[in-house]
Structures are given as C-alpha cells and as structure tokens.
Scaffold this active site. Structure first.
Site, PDB file in Angstrom:
ATOM      1  CG  HIS A  15      -1.811  -1.225   1.289  1.00 28.95           C
ATOM      2  ND1 HIS A  15      -2.770  -1.548   0.363  1.00 28.95           N
ATOM      3  CD2 HIS A  15      -1.808  -2.238   2.208  1.00 28.95           C
ATOM      4  CE1 HIS A  15      -3.338  -2.698   0.702  1.00 28.95           C
ATOM      5  NE2 HIS A  15      -2.770  -3.139   1.805  1.00 28.95           N
ATOM      6  CE  LYS A  17      -0.491   7.062  -3.867  1.00 28.56           C
ATOM      7  NZ  LYS A  17      -0.914   8.467  -3.866  1.00 28.56           N
ATOM      8  CD  GLU A  55      -5.520   8.381  -3.499  1.00 28.97           C
ATOM      9  OE1 GLU A  55      -5.833   7.200  -3.239  1.00 28.97           O
ATOM     10  OE2 GLU A  55      -4.488   8.916  -3.051  1.00 28.97           O
ATOM     11  CD  GLU A  67      -7.762   7.654   0.282  1.00 30.61           C
ATOM     12  OE1 GLU A  67      -8.225   7.523   1.437  1.00 30.61           O
ATOM     13  OE2 GLU A  67      -6.563   7.471   0.004  1.00 30.61           O
ATOM     14  CG  ASN A  69      -5.570  11.688   0.248  1.00 26.82           C
ATOM     15  OD1 ASN A  69      -5.828  11.116   1.295  1.00 26.82           O
ATOM     16  ND2 ASN A  69      -5.128  11.052  -0.815  1.00 26.82           N
ATOM     17  NE  ARG A  71      -2.870  14.052   3.256  1.00 26.50           N
ATOM     18  CZ  ARG A  71      -2.218  13.215   2.464  1.00 26.50           C
ATOM     19  NH1 ARG A  71      -1.368  13.705   1.565  1.00 26.50           N
ATOM     20  NH2 ARG A  71      -2.387  11.908   2.554  1.00 26.50           N
ATOM     21  NE  ARG A 117       6.527   7.788  -2.423  1.00 23.22           N
ATOM     22  CZ  ARG A 117       5.580   7.877  -1.488  1.00 23.22           C
ATOM     23  NH1 ARG A 117       5.461   6.923  -0.588  1.00 23.22           N
ATOM     24  NH2 ARG A 117       4.760   8.906  -1.464  1.00 23.22           N
TER      25      ARG A 117
END
Length: 227
Positions: A15, A17, A55, A67, A69, A71, A117
């Site tokens: 979960h 990314k 999302e 959902e 977010n 922000r 990442r």
C-alpha cells in the site's frame, strides 16, 4: 474549481506507492474527461475550498471513487512538472482568502513526469528492511532528468532499520516534448548503485512494459511482475 490533470500510481507495494507519473499511460481522452469531471464535481458538491487529491480506481472503461485527500500529496511535484504551476504557493494564497490564480483553460499538461521512490530495502529478499552504512550515493543527472531529488540519505550516513516512505529517495525525471519519459526515468536510475541489496534495479524494472502500456495494478509487485 479546476482539475490539474491526472497521475497514475498503481505500482505499489504494501500500500505504499513506488512509481507515480503524469500523464497516465494508456488513458483515453474520453475516460480522462469523465475522471476529471468527477474530480471537480465531488469537492464542489460539498463546498470544499483549497487543494485536494481525488483518488479513483479504473477498471476498463469504468472507474470508482476511492477517497479524497484534503491536502496536497507528497507526489504533487509530478503535477507541478507537467503543469508548470506552484501548487504549494497557490494553496497558501487560497487559504488566505485570495481567488484561485488560474482558470481551467490555463492549466495545460505538457510533457511527462515520473517519480520513483527508492526504499532502504532488499528487493532480493522480499523487500526486507536493509539497514547499514551508505557507501555510494550518486544523484541522478542527464538529459530530461531534473534535479528534484528529496532524500534523507547521504554518503557515509546510515539507512534506517525501519524505513518509512519519508525516509526514501524521491526521483522525479521530467520529459518535455521530444523526450520519452520512461527513458528519462531509466536514465535517472541508471548507475546509482551496484552494491548488494541495492533497491535501484527494482525501481528501474518498474519502468518497463507492461507498465509503459498502462497495464498495471496495485498487486503487481507482490505477484512478481518485476522479478
């Protein structure tokens, strides 16, 4: 209320990314139009003001709300790269009562941008945490690779025992017109490490087909798609 186009973030592990990019590969103009329309309508319906991230899960030509977010997300520079907008500054101005600084027709999507990442983990052992001293750190460079790297790592420093997303390297190659974003992403990741337990090759592998064709889902890494 305006939308700032889309980001694709299906390549995940536990979960978290691993790769986020814009524009989303293989997203049709018709489906994108429906997605962005829904992304604007939802916050407007509840009277939301300021930056937010909507999302959705896409399956075929259908999509489902996941959902919101309320922000900016840590991946927002991917959007900044392809729109040329400073989203942090705009968020602060709107919060202070100023009007939104652009209209929808002024928000163009140019080129492509990818964020990878790099976690302090061992991809050869199920991505187990890989603490220890950092003996080699080479920052990305080259055509199409911009110097937007956020990292808590430094040569001679230590990788954390329990790496969190905020302790990872963030690499954001950007490809303008005439560049291929996936090639720029590979260039930014190439040659960054050759040590055992090096997580960079795993990130490189995430940038080859089927991800380039948009055939991605959130369980790909666990299912061994890039092994």
């Amino acid at each position: 209320m305006v939308h700032l186009h889309e980001r694709e973030c299906s390549i995940q592990r536990r979960h978290q990314k691993l790769v986020e990019e814009s524009p989303a590969p293989n997203l049709s103009a018709a489906l994108k139009g429906r997605l962005t329309e829904a992304a604007v309508a939802g916050p407007a319906r509840v009277g939301y003001v300021n930056a937010g991230t909507m999302e959705f899960i896409v399956q075929g030509d259908a999509f489902y709300f996941l959902e919101m977010n309320t922000r900016l997300q840590v991946e927002h520079p991917v959007t900044e790269e392809v729109t040329g907008l400073d989203l942090v500054a705009a968020q602060l101005r709107v919060a202070s009562g100023e009007p939104l600084p652009w209209a929808q027709e002024q928000v163009a999507q140019r080129g492509a941008s990818i964020e990878c990442r790099i976690y302090a983990e061992d991809p050869t052992k199920g991505f187990m945490p890989s603490p220890g001293r950092i003996t080699r750190l080479v920052l990305p460079e080259g055509p199409g690779v911009r110097g937007r790297v956020r990292s808590h790592g430094r040569r001679g420093g230590h990788r954390a025992l329990r790496p969190a997303p905020g302790q990872a390297d963030h690499l954001r190659p950007h490809a303008g017109r005439g560049h291929h974003a996936h090639e720029c992403g590979a260039r930014g990741l190439r040659g960054r490490g050759r040590e055992d337990r090096d997580p960079v090759p795993a990130a490189r592998d995430c940038r080859v087909p089927p991800s380039g064709r948009g055939a991605v889902h959130t369980q790909m890494v666990e299912q061994g798609a890039f092994a």
